[in-house]
Every structure is written in C-alpha cells, then in structure tokens.
Design a protein around this motif. Structure first.
Motif, PDB file in Angstrom:
ATOM      1  N   PHE A  45       4.882 -10.076 -10.817  1.00 31.64           N
ATOM      2  CA  PHE A  45       6.301 -10.018 -11.177  1.00 31.64           C
ATOM      3  C   PHE A  45       6.987  -8.809 -10.566  1.00 31.64           C
ATOM      4  O   PHE A  45       8.197  -8.822 -10.330  1.00 31.64           O
ATOM      5  N   ILE A  46       6.222  -7.758 -10.289  1.00 30.27           N
ATOM      6  CA  ILE A  46       6.793  -6.549  -9.678  1.00 30.27           C
ATOM      7  C   ILE A  46       7.355  -6.876  -8.298  1.00 30.27           C
ATOM      8  O   ILE A  46       8.485  -6.489  -7.959  1.00 30.27           O
ATOM      9  N   SER A  47       6.566  -7.589  -7.492  1.00 32.33           N
ATOM     10  CA  SER A  47       7.017  -7.952  -6.145  1.00 32.33           C
ATOM     11  C   SER A  47       8.241  -8.854  -6.197  1.00 32.33           C
ATOM     12  O   SER A  47       9.164  -8.728  -5.389  1.00 32.33           O
ATOM     13  N   ALA A 106      16.120   1.963   1.921  1.00 33.32           N
ATOM     14  CA  ALA A 106      14.850   2.610   2.269  1.00 33.32           C
ATOM     15  C   ALA A 106      14.024   2.876   1.016  1.00 33.32           C
ATOM     16  O   ALA A 106      12.799   2.657   1.010  1.00 33.32           O
ATOM     17  N   CYS A 107      14.668   3.334  -0.047  1.00 25.54           N
ATOM     18  CA  CYS A 107      13.955   3.565  -1.308  1.00 25.54           C
ATOM     19  C   CYS A 107      13.421   2.247  -1.877  1.00 25.54           C
ATOM     20  O   CYS A 107      12.285   2.192  -2.377  1.00 25.54           O
ATOM     21  N   THR A 108      14.223   1.180  -1.784  1.00 28.96           N
ATOM     22  CA  THR A 108      13.784  -0.117  -2.290  1.00 28.96           C
ATOM     23  C   THR A 108      12.618  -0.655  -1.469  1.00 28.96           C
ATOM     24  O   THR A 108      11.661  -1.223  -2.017  1.00 28.96           O
ATOM     25  N   LEU A 109      12.691  -0.488  -0.146  1.00 29.65           N
ATOM     26  CA  LEU A 109      11.588  -0.929   0.710  1.00 29.65           C
ATOM     27  C   LEU A 109      10.323  -0.122   0.425  1.00 29.65           C
ATOM     28  O   LEU A 109       9.208  -0.659   0.502  1.00 29.65           O
ATOM     29  N   PHE A 110      10.486   1.156   0.117  1.00 25.05           N
ATOM     30  CA  PHE A 110       9.334   1.979  -0.245  1.00 25.05           C
ATOM     31  C   PHE A 110       8.681   1.448  -1.525  1.00 25.05           C
ATOM     32  O   PHE A 110       7.451   1.374  -1.629  1.00 25.05           O
ATOM     33  N   LEU A 111       9.517   1.070  -2.498  1.00 21.70           N
ATOM     34  CA  LEU A 111       8.979   0.477  -3.725  1.00 21.70           C
ATOM     35  C   LEU A 111       8.298  -0.850  -3.428  1.00 21.70           C
ATOM     36  O   LEU A 111       7.284  -1.197  -4.051  1.00 21.70           O
ATOM     37  N   GLY A 112       8.843  -1.586  -2.456  1.00 26.59           N
ATOM     38  CA  GLY A 112       8.198  -2.834  -2.049  1.00 26.59           C
ATOM     39  C   GLY A 112       6.839  -2.584  -1.442  1.00 26.59           C
ATOM     40  O   GLY A 112       5.887  -3.355  -1.653  1.00 26.59           O
ATOM     41  N   LEU A 113       6.740  -1.511  -0.669  1.00 26.06           N
ATOM     42  CA  LEU A 113       5.456  -1.157  -0.074  1.00 26.06           C
ATOM     43  C   LEU A 113       4.441  -0.792  -1.153  1.00 26.06           C
ATOM     44  O   LEU A 113       3.279  -1.210  -1.098  1.00 26.06           O
ATOM     45  N   LEU A 114       4.884  -0.038  -2.156  1.00 28.14           N
ATOM     46  CA  LEU A 114       3.997   0.289  -3.272  1.00 28.14           C
ATOM     47  C   LEU A 114       3.527  -0.979  -3.981  1.00 28.14           C
ATOM     48  O   LEU A 114       2.339  -1.108  -4.322  1.00 28.14           O
ATOM     49  N   SER A 115       4.465  -1.897  -4.173  1.00 31.67           N
ATOM     50  CA  SER A 115       4.116  -3.149  -4.843  1.00 31.67           C
ATOM     51  C   SER A 115       3.096  -3.937  -4.043  1.00 31.67           C
ATOM     52  O   SER A 115       2.170  -4.541  -4.598  1.00 31.67           O
ATOM     53  N   SER A 116       3.261  -3.957  -2.712  1.00 29.20           N
ATOM     54  CA  SER A 116       2.339  -4.710  -1.865  1.00 29.20           C
ATOM     55  C   SER A 116       0.934  -4.133  -1.904  1.00 29.20           C
ATOM     56  O   SER A 116      -0.052  -4.849  -1.722  1.00 29.20           O
ATOM     57  N   LEU A 117       0.841  -2.840  -2.159  1.00 34.73           N
ATOM     58  CA  LEU A 117      -0.474  -2.199  -2.252  1.00 34.73           C
ATOM     59  C   LEU A 117      -1.086  -2.364  -3.636  1.00 34.73           C
ATOM     60  O   LEU A 117      -2.310  -2.408  -3.788  1.00 34.73           O
ATOM     61  N   THR A 122      -0.266 -10.545  -3.418  1.00 34.95           N
ATOM     62  CA  THR A 122       0.698 -10.646  -2.339  1.00 34.95           C
ATOM     63  C   THR A 122       0.018 -10.679  -0.974  1.00 34.95           C
ATOM     64  O   THR A 122      -1.067 -10.130  -0.798  1.00 34.95           O
ATOM     65  N   SER A 123       0.660 -11.368  -0.010  1.00 32.40           N
ATOM     66  CA  SER A 123       0.113 -11.453   1.344  1.00 32.40           C
ATOM     67  C   SER A 123       0.602 -10.309   2.221  1.00 32.40           C
ATOM     68  O   SER A 123       0.278 -10.248   3.394  1.00 32.40           O
ATOM     69  N   MET A 124       1.404  -9.417   1.642  1.00 32.25           N
ATOM     70  CA  MET A 124       1.970  -8.320   2.417  1.00 32.25           C
ATOM     71  C   MET A 124       0.889  -7.302   2.765  1.00 32.25           C
ATOM     72  O   MET A 124       0.031  -6.986   1.972  1.00 32.25           O
ATOM     73  N   ASN A 125       0.938  -6.832   3.989  1.00 25.39           N
ATOM     74  CA  ASN A 125       0.071  -5.738   4.396  1.00 25.39           C
ATOM     75  C   ASN A 125       0.871  -4.827   5.308  1.00 25.39           C
ATOM     76  O   ASN A 125       1.989  -5.138   5.708  1.00 25.39           O
ATOM     77  N   LEU A 126       0.291  -3.677   5.631  1.00 29.00           N
ATOM     78  CA  LEU A 126       1.021  -2.685   6.411  1.00 29.00           C
ATOM     79  C   LEU A 126       1.430  -3.217   7.775  1.00 29.00           C
ATOM     80  O   LEU A 126       2.493  -2.879   8.297  1.00 29.00           O
ATOM     81  N   ALA A 127       0.568  -4.055   8.380  1.00 27.04           N
ATOM     82  CA  ALA A 127       0.865  -4.577   9.713  1.00 27.04           C
ATOM     83  C   ALA A 127       2.088  -5.477   9.711  1.00 27.04           C
ATOM     84  O   ALA A 127       2.863  -5.493  10.672  1.00 27.04           O
ATOM     85  N   SER A 128       2.284  -6.237   8.628  1.00 33.56           N
ATOM     86  CA  SER A 128       3.426  -7.156   8.558  1.00 33.56           C
ATOM     87  C   SER A 128       4.620  -6.541   7.845  1.00 33.56           C
ATOM     88  O   SER A 128       5.736  -7.062   7.949  1.00 33.56           O
ATOM     89  N   TYR A 129       4.400  -5.454   7.125  1.00 29.48           N
ATOM     90  CA  TYR A 129       5.470  -4.911   6.302  1.00 29.48           C
ATOM     91  C   TYR A 129       6.590  -4.302   7.126  1.00 29.48           C
ATOM     92  O   TYR A 129       7.773  -4.564   6.869  1.00 29.48           O
TER      93      TYR A 129
END
Length: 248
Positions: A45-47, A106-117, A122-129
């Motif tokens: 739900f976070i993502s 940028a702050c929201t995308l950073f939170l998205g990155l935290l969520s992906s980790l 989630t299928s998100m990874n650093l290479a696709s993020y």
C-alpha cells in the motif's frame, strides 16, 4: 537578465511557506501511510500511495499559482520593484514554480525509491527507477505547465476585460475557453495533427516498471510533448502581452 533572476529569487522567498506546507504534507502523508501499512501488514500500500502523491503533482503548479494569487490579494499583476515586460514577470513566476515543483517531486521520488527497497512485492529496482523518475518528471511537468498556462491566460484575459465590464469579463472567459476547447479537441483529432506531432514513440512499458501508473497507456509521443510546450509558450507571451495592455 539580472533583474529577472532577482525577481525569481524574490518569488522563491515569498513562496517558501508554500514549499514548507507541501513538503510537510508529503512527508506527513508518507509517514502516516507507512504506519498504517505496517500495522495492517499491507506494505504494498505504501507504493500505491506514493504513486498517488506523484500523480498529484499534475496540479502542483495550479495550487502554487492559486496560493500566489492569494498572497497578491487575488491580483494577477504584481507591481514589484522590477520594471519587466509582462511575459518576463509571468516567466519568473513560472520559473519559481518549477523550482518548487522540482523540489517537491524529487522528495516524492526519493520516498518512492525507499518504498521500492522496502516493499518486496514491487518490480521496481535501481536500474529501472531512474529512467522512470526522469520520464515522470518531464511528463508531469509538461502536463502541469500546459494546464497552468491556460489558467494564467484565462485569468489575465479576465483582468483586462474587467476594466471595461465585469459582466463581459466573465462572458469572455466562458466563451473563449469553450471555443478554444472545441477547436483544440477537433484539431487534435485531425489527421494533420497526427502527421505533425505523433512522432518519436516512447514505449511506456520500457520506461515505466511493471505495474506502474502509466503502464495502462501503450505509448506516448515526443511530438505531443513538443506541441503542448509550444502552446504553453504561446499562451505565456499572449498573457504577458495582455498584462502590458492592462498596465498601459
């Protein structure tokens, strides 16, 4: 140019409260939703909520502009310390808005990155993020810019016509916007528009991660973005010209 830069700095300083409020809402929402997801054992739900925050940036510049009008006592023309043409005044306001938009996104995308980790589903990874983040930035900025350019134009037109008649000012806004909406709708559905601007295909499945918000769309066109940017620039200059007319 120096006067314009100073005007942008002045705008950024006067709108710092808005940035604090928007960032507070973003981080506050994220913390609250993360706590809810943790307590209820639904980390995915976070993502989902981060995606909602990202899409909310489509209206960021609109809210920013309305807040600016509120600070200016609902007047579209600011009689500041700098003698600048109307289009430069609006460009400075837009530039300051884009800087605030960039910080917020940028702050929201950073939170998205935290969520992906954090969220293993989630299928998100650093290479696709990062490609996704870059595309989302320009996509959301283009949409927000296009919408706010129309609002600025409509507001400026209203202020100019209102000097002669408040009734005709309201009538002109409704009439012009309805006519232009009809015109642009038919224009964008025409074959000529497709020929001129449906080029530079962007496969969203290659840009957005699986399950991403924009995956429901098969493709986007770079030419469409160019078209909307050109329209926004034209509206900026028209609004600036109307501002100069109002000042005269």
């Amino acid at each position: 140019m120096n006067a314009w830069v100073q005007f942008v700095k002045k705008e950024m300083k006067e709108m710092k409260e808005f940035r604090y409020i928007s960032l507070g809402l973003i981080f506050g929402n994220y913390i609250a939703v993360s706590f809810f997801a943790y307590v209820n054992h639904v980390p995915a739900f976070i993502s989902t909520w981060v995606n909602t925050l990202l899409m909310a940036h489509m209206v960021y510049l609109i809210v920013y502009y309305c807040f600016r009008l509120f600070l200016n006592h609902h007047k579209v023309v600011v009689r500041g310390d700098f003698s600048l043409p109307g289009w430069k005044v609006l460009a400075a306001k837009y530039g300051a808005g884009v800087l605030s938009f960039t910080i917020s996104l940028a702050c929201t995308l950073f939170l998205g990155l935290l969520s992906s980790l954090i969220v293993s589903q989630t299928s998100m990874n650093l290479a696709s993020y990062f490609p996704s983040a870059i595309y989302l930035y320009f996509h959301l900025l283009c949409i927000s810019t296009f919408i706010i350019s129309w609002i600025m134009f409509g507001r400026t037109l209203f202020e100019v016509v209102k000097k002669r008649s408040p009734f005709y000012a309201r009538l002109s806004i409704v009439g012009v916007l309805l006519a232009l909406t009809w015109l642009f709708k038919h224009w964008q559905e025409s074959g000529l528009y497709s020929f001129l601007f449906n080029w530079g295909t962007v496969e969203l499945s290659a840009v957005m991660p699986k399950g991403g918000t924009l995956e429901v769309l098969p493709a986007a066109y770079i030419g469409n973005y160019v078209y909307h940017i050109l329209i926004s620039i034209v509206l900026l200059f028209l609004s600036g010209w109307l501002m100069d007319k109002k000042r005269a």
